[in-house]
Design a protein around this motif. Structure first.
Motif, PDB file in Angstrom:
ATOM      1  N   SER A 144       0.807  -1.225   0.000  1.00  0.00           N
ATOM      2  CA  SER A 144       0.000   0.000   0.000  1.00  0.00           C
ATOM      3  C   SER A 144       0.838   1.273   0.000  1.00  0.00           C
ATOM      4  N   ILE A 145       2.166   1.104   0.002  1.00  0.00           N
ATOM      5  CA  ILE A 145       3.055   2.268   0.058  1.00  0.00           C
ATOM      6  C   ILE A 145       3.090   2.970  -1.298  1.00  0.00           C
ATOM      7  N   ASN A 146       2.916   4.285  -1.288  1.00  0.00           N
ATOM      8  CA  ASN A 146       2.957   5.081  -2.510  1.00  0.00           C
ATOM      9  C   ASN A 146       4.308   5.776  -2.685  1.00  0.00           C
ATOM     10  N   VAL A 147       4.814   6.325  -1.593  1.00  0.00           N
ATOM     11  CA  VAL A 147       6.087   7.056  -1.640  1.00  0.00           C
ATOM     12  C   VAL A 147       6.839   6.799  -0.339  1.00  0.00           C
ATOM     13  N   ILE A 148       8.140   6.601  -0.449  1.00  0.00           N
ATOM     14  CA  ILE A 148       9.006   6.571   0.737  1.00  0.00           C
ATOM     15  C   ILE A 148      10.016   7.691   0.593  1.00  0.00           C
ATOM     16  N   GLY A 149      10.169   8.443   1.652  1.00  0.00           N
ATOM     17  CA  GLY A 149      11.094   9.559   1.634  1.00  0.00           C
ATOM     18  C   GLY A 149      12.056   9.516   2.799  1.00  0.00           C
ATOM     19  N   TRP A 150      13.220  10.089   2.574  1.00  0.00           N
ATOM     20  CA  TRP A 150      14.187  10.312   3.651  1.00  0.00           C
ATOM     21  C   TRP A 150      14.141  11.792   4.009  1.00  0.00           C
ATOM     22  N   TYR A 151      13.987  12.061   5.291  1.00  0.00           N
ATOM     23  CA  TYR A 151      14.016  13.413   5.833  1.00  0.00           C
ATOM     24  C   TYR A 151      15.173  13.508   6.819  1.00  0.00           C
ATOM     25  N   GLY A 156      23.492  15.008  -6.624  1.00  0.00           N
ATOM     26  CA  GLY A 156      24.827  14.627  -7.049  1.00  0.00           C
ATOM     27  C   GLY A 156      25.648  13.951  -5.975  1.00  0.00           C
ATOM     28  N   ARG A 157      25.185  14.004  -4.731  1.00  0.00           N
ATOM     29  CA  ARG A 157      25.922  13.382  -3.629  1.00  0.00           C
ATOM     30  C   ARG A 157      25.139  12.232  -2.985  1.00  0.00           C
ATOM     31  N   LEU A 158      23.835  12.373  -2.924  1.00  0.00           N
ATOM     32  CA  LEU A 158      22.999  11.355  -2.291  1.00  0.00           C
ATOM     33  C   LEU A 158      22.134  10.684  -3.359  1.00  0.00           C
ATOM     34  N   THR A 159      21.941   9.380  -3.208  1.00  0.00           N
ATOM     35  CA  THR A 159      21.135   8.610  -4.155  1.00  0.00           C
ATOM     36  C   THR A 159      20.158   7.728  -3.402  1.00  0.00           C
ATOM     37  N   ILE A 160      18.883   7.833  -3.750  1.00  0.00           N
ATOM     38  CA  ILE A 160      17.862   6.980  -3.144  1.00  0.00           C
ATOM     39  C   ILE A 160      17.562   5.837  -4.101  1.00  0.00           C
ATOM     40  N   SER A 161      17.387   4.661  -3.540  1.00  0.00           N
ATOM     41  CA  SER A 161      17.069   3.487  -4.359  1.00  0.00           C
ATOM     42  C   SER A 161      16.250   2.523  -3.520  1.00  0.00           C
ATOM     43  N   ARG A 162      15.751   1.484  -4.151  1.00  0.00           N
ATOM     44  CA  ARG A 162      14.951   0.523  -3.385  1.00  0.00           C
ATOM     45  C   ARG A 162      15.156  -0.885  -3.913  1.00  0.00           C
ATOM     46  N   ASP A 163      14.950  -1.826  -3.013  1.00  0.00           N
ATOM     47  CA  ASP A 163      14.988  -3.237  -3.338  1.00  0.00           C
ATOM     48  C   ASP A 163      13.610  -3.787  -2.985  1.00  0.00           C
ATOM     49  N   ASN A 164      12.777  -3.983  -3.984  1.00  0.00           N
ATOM     50  CA  ASN A 164      11.398  -4.408  -3.722  1.00  0.00           C
ATOM     51  C   ASN A 164      11.338  -5.791  -3.072  1.00  0.00           C
ATOM     52  N   ALA A 165      12.268  -6.659  -3.426  1.00  0.00           N
ATOM     53  CA  ALA A 165      12.262  -8.010  -2.864  1.00  0.00           C
ATOM     54  C   ALA A 165      12.510  -7.979  -1.354  1.00  0.00           C
ATOM     55  N   GLU A 213      27.611  19.816   7.283  1.00  0.00           N
ATOM     56  CA  GLU A 213      26.224  20.279   7.283  1.00  0.00           C
ATOM     57  C   GLU A 213      25.212  19.164   6.998  1.00  0.00           C
ATOM     58  N   ASP A 214      25.692  17.975   6.668  1.00  0.00           N
ATOM     59  CA  ASP A 214      24.798  16.822   6.511  1.00  0.00           C
ATOM     60  C   ASP A 214      24.499  16.167   7.857  1.00  0.00           C
ATOM     61  N   THR A 215      25.160  16.613   8.908  1.00  0.00           N
ATOM     62  CA  THR A 215      24.931  16.065  10.241  1.00  0.00           C
ATOM     63  C   THR A 215      23.490  16.306  10.669  1.00  0.00           C
ATOM     64  N   ALA A 216      22.797  15.214  11.017  1.00  0.00           N
ATOM     65  CA  ALA A 216      21.388  15.307  11.388  1.00  0.00           C
ATOM     66  C   ALA A 216      20.891  13.924  11.785  1.00  0.00           C
ATOM     67  N   VAL A 217      19.698  13.901  12.345  1.00  0.00           N
ATOM     68  CA  VAL A 217      18.976  12.639  12.485  1.00  0.00           C
ATOM     69  C   VAL A 217      18.192  12.429  11.192  1.00  0.00           C
ATOM     70  N   TYR A 218      18.369  11.292  10.586  1.00  0.00           N
ATOM     71  CA  TYR A 218      17.695  10.972   9.332  1.00  0.00           C
ATOM     72  C   TYR A 218      16.516  10.046   9.619  1.00  0.00           C
ATOM     73  N   TYR A 219      15.362  10.441   9.081  1.00  0.00           N
ATOM     74  CA  TYR A 219      14.133   9.697   9.284  1.00  0.00           C
ATOM     75  C   TYR A 219      13.591   9.183   7.959  1.00  0.00           C
ATOM     76  N   CYS A 220      13.016   8.014   8.009  1.00  0.00           N
ATOM     77  CA  CYS A 220      12.327   7.431   6.873  1.00  0.00           C
ATOM     78  C   CYS A 220      10.830   7.667   7.057  1.00  0.00           C
ATOM     79  N   ASN A 221      10.155   8.005   5.975  1.00  0.00           N
ATOM     80  CA  ASN A 221       8.720   8.262   6.019  1.00  0.00           C
ATOM     81  C   ASN A 221       8.047   7.546   4.861  1.00  0.00           C
ATOM     82  N   ALA A 222       6.885   6.958   5.142  1.00  0.00           N
ATOM     83  CA  ALA A 222       6.134   6.287   4.090  1.00  0.00           C
ATOM     84  C   ALA A 222       4.727   6.864   3.999  1.00  0.00           C
ATOM     85  N   HIS A 223       4.335   7.242   2.783  1.00  0.00           N
ATOM     86  CA  HIS A 223       2.941   7.595   2.499  1.00  0.00           C
ATOM     87  C   HIS A 223       2.274   6.342   1.956  1.00  0.00           C
ATOM     88  N   PHE A 224       1.164   5.953   2.565  1.00  0.00           N
ATOM     89  CA  PHE A 224       0.499   4.752   2.106  1.00  0.00           C
ATOM     90  C   PHE A 224      -1.015   4.929   2.168  1.00  0.00           C
TER      91      PHE A 224
END
Length: 120
Positions: free
Chosen positions: A30-37, A65-74, A88-99
């Motif tokens: 049911s997931i439509n979009v997954i994002g990294w924040y 040019g520095r970060l790449t998002i990808s997925r493995d459906n399996a 400046e990339d220092t942060a807490v990184y969160y995954c979010n799913a719209h479903f």
């Protein structure tokens, strides 16, 4: 429902690389979009990159040019490959799913976050 678990954060020097993983479970079909924040201390949470169920990707200008998002459906896993890291990339990184819920309503869920620290 959908559950997300992030992993892969850590401490890296400027110019180094990390790969973050976001493993989804539950009603993954049911997931439509997954994002990294990310959220740096004292700053608002911001979108870094996202990938749709159709494979369309989008990136924040600051990471193109520095970060790449990808997925493995399996494996029901989305990755964020981070290269040429900067302090400046220092942060807490969160995954979010719209479903879509069983009743057809839109919803979203967050993972617990993973800390990325880039030392200068």
């Amino acid at each position: 429902q959908v559950q997300l678990v992030e992993s892969g954060g850590g401490l890296v020097q400027t110019g180094g690389s990390l790969r973050l993983s976001c493993a989804a479970s539950g009603s993954t079909f049911s997931i439509n979009v997954i994002g990294w924040y990310r959220q740096a201390p004292g700053k608002q949470r911001e979108l870094v990159a996202a990938i749709s169920s159709g494979g369309i990707t989008t990136y924040a200008d600051s990471v193109k040019g520095r970060l790449t998002i990808s997925r493995d459906n399996a494996k029901n896993t989305v990755y964020l490959q981070m290269n040429s890291l900067k302090p400046e990339d220092t942060a807490v990184y969160y995954c979010n799913a719209h479903f879509t819920t069983a009743s057809g309503a839109p919803a979203d869920t967050w993972g617990q976050g993973t800390l990325v620290t880039v030392s200068s």
